[in-house]
Design a protein around this motif. Structure first.
Motif, mmCIF file in Angstrom:
data_model
loop_
_atom_site.group_PDB
_atom_site.id
_atom_site.type_symbol
_atom_site.label_atom_id
_atom_site.label_comp_id
_atom_site.label_asym_id
_atom_site.label_seq_id
_atom_site.Cartn_x
_atom_site.Cartn_y
_atom_site.Cartn_z
ATOM 1 N N ASP A 138 59.416 32.100 70.902
ATOM 2 C CA ASP A 138 59.663 30.961 70.037
ATOM 3 C C ASP A 138 59.804 31.592 68.758
ATOM 4 O O ASP A 138 60.522 31.262 67.716
ATOM 5 N N LYS B 50 62.885 33.662 68.252
ATOM 6 C CA LYS B 50 64.022 32.820 67.916
ATOM 7 C C LYS B 50 64.365 32.420 66.571
ATOM 8 O O LYS B 50 65.152 32.239 65.936
ATOM 9 N N GLN B 51 63.050 31.863 65.951
ATOM 10 C CA GLN B 51 63.189 31.501 64.574
ATOM 11 C C GLN B 51 63.625 32.660 63.629
ATOM 12 O O GLN B 51 64.369 32.519 62.596
ATOM 13 N N LYS B 52 62.938 33.567 64.012
ATOM 14 C CA LYS B 52 63.455 34.957 63.021
ATOM 15 C C LYS B 52 64.929 35.352 63.304
ATOM 16 O O LYS B 52 65.699 35.404 62.114
ATOM 17 N N GLU C 215 67.560 33.386 63.754
ATOM 18 C CA GLU C 215 68.073 32.098 63.524
ATOM 19 C C GLU C 215 68.219 32.488 61.742
ATOM 20 O O GLU C 215 69.215 32.055 61.259
ATOM 21 N N LYS C 216 67.081 32.665 61.022
ATOM 22 C CA LYS C 216 66.932 33.018 59.683
ATOM 23 C C LYS C 216 67.568 34.103 59.290
ATOM 24 O O LYS C 216 68.319 34.084 58.055
#
Length: 234
Positions: free
Chosen positions: A86, A89-91, A93-94
């Motif tokens: 999780d 995935k956030q990393k 996307e940024k």
């Protein structure tokens, strides 16, 4: 020496618990040297003309993100911890890397991937957590194409006397205490030094790669023996 329990459910739970503080602790406890090691792995990979790569035990995606600096390289990261992925995935996307990197939740010793499908595979600080090392290496061998390159970055135990004493004290006494305070997990950062001390290192690990049908190339000792990079081909 006690035998470590590396049951996949236990390992998954452990990494889920420490996921929110994992990156902070990695950089803090290694004095940011881990970033230099990942760059070394990237430099090895970028010497080749690979189109796709499998990053095993990808964790929060730091190595996958470092490797994404290589143009036109598609990366699949796989990990057993949903909460680590999780964060990964956030990393991405940024960093707008979602078109270059994908993540899959799965056990590294049972890869849901086609045989002979990847040009290269990497694994940073993950193979020592395999419940069965031979099973994990067998799976990596299966999914690599012929002549596919395997690059493993793993902790080792320093051998030079003075530094070895300092490292052992830090690794066994200081690191677990800091890890527990920040992550709230006493198990994870006691498990870490135990898993490193029990893992086969350097020449011994190269022999294990050979026993699992890989063609060992070389290994490089890093930072006074804190870690090593192993190279082998299918």
């Amino acid at each position: 020496m006690k035998n470590l329990n590396k049951n996949p459910e236990l390992i998954s739970k452990m990494f889920d618990e420490i996921a929110p503080k994992y990156d902070l602790l990695n950089h803090l406890l290694s004095f940011n040297i881990d970033k230099i090691w990942r760059k070394k792995v990237r430099k090895i990979i970028e010497k080749n003309d690979f189109s796709n790569l499998l990053d095993i035990a990808t964790g929060t995606g730091d190595l996958a993100i470092e490797l994404s600096k290589i143009n036109n390289l598609k990366i699949t990261g796989i990990d057993i911890s949903a909460k680590m992925l999780d964060i990964a995935k956030q990393k991405i996307e940024k960093k707008n890397k979602s078109n270059q990197i994908e993540f899959i939740l799965a056990d590294s010793t049972n890869l849901p991937l086609s045989s002979d499908s990847y040009d290269a595979a990497t694994c940073a600080f993950g193979v020592r957590n395999f419940e069965n090392l031979n099973d994990g290496l067998t799976e990596i061998y299966r999914v690599l194409k012929n002549d596919g390159l395997l690059v493993i970055l793993e902790f080792t135990t320093p051998q030079k006397k003075f530094f070895a004493k300092f490292f052992k004290f830090y690794f066994k006494r200081i690191l677990p205490k800091i890890g527990k305070i920040i992550s709230k997990s006493s198990f994870a950062y006691n498990y870490l030094p135990d898993s490193v001390s029990q893992f086969p290192q350097n020449e011994y690990f190269m022999k294990i790669l050979e026993q699992n049908n890989f063609k060992p190339i070389t290994y490089t000792i890093l930072s006074q023996g804190i870690a090593s990079i192993y190279l082998a081909k299918k």
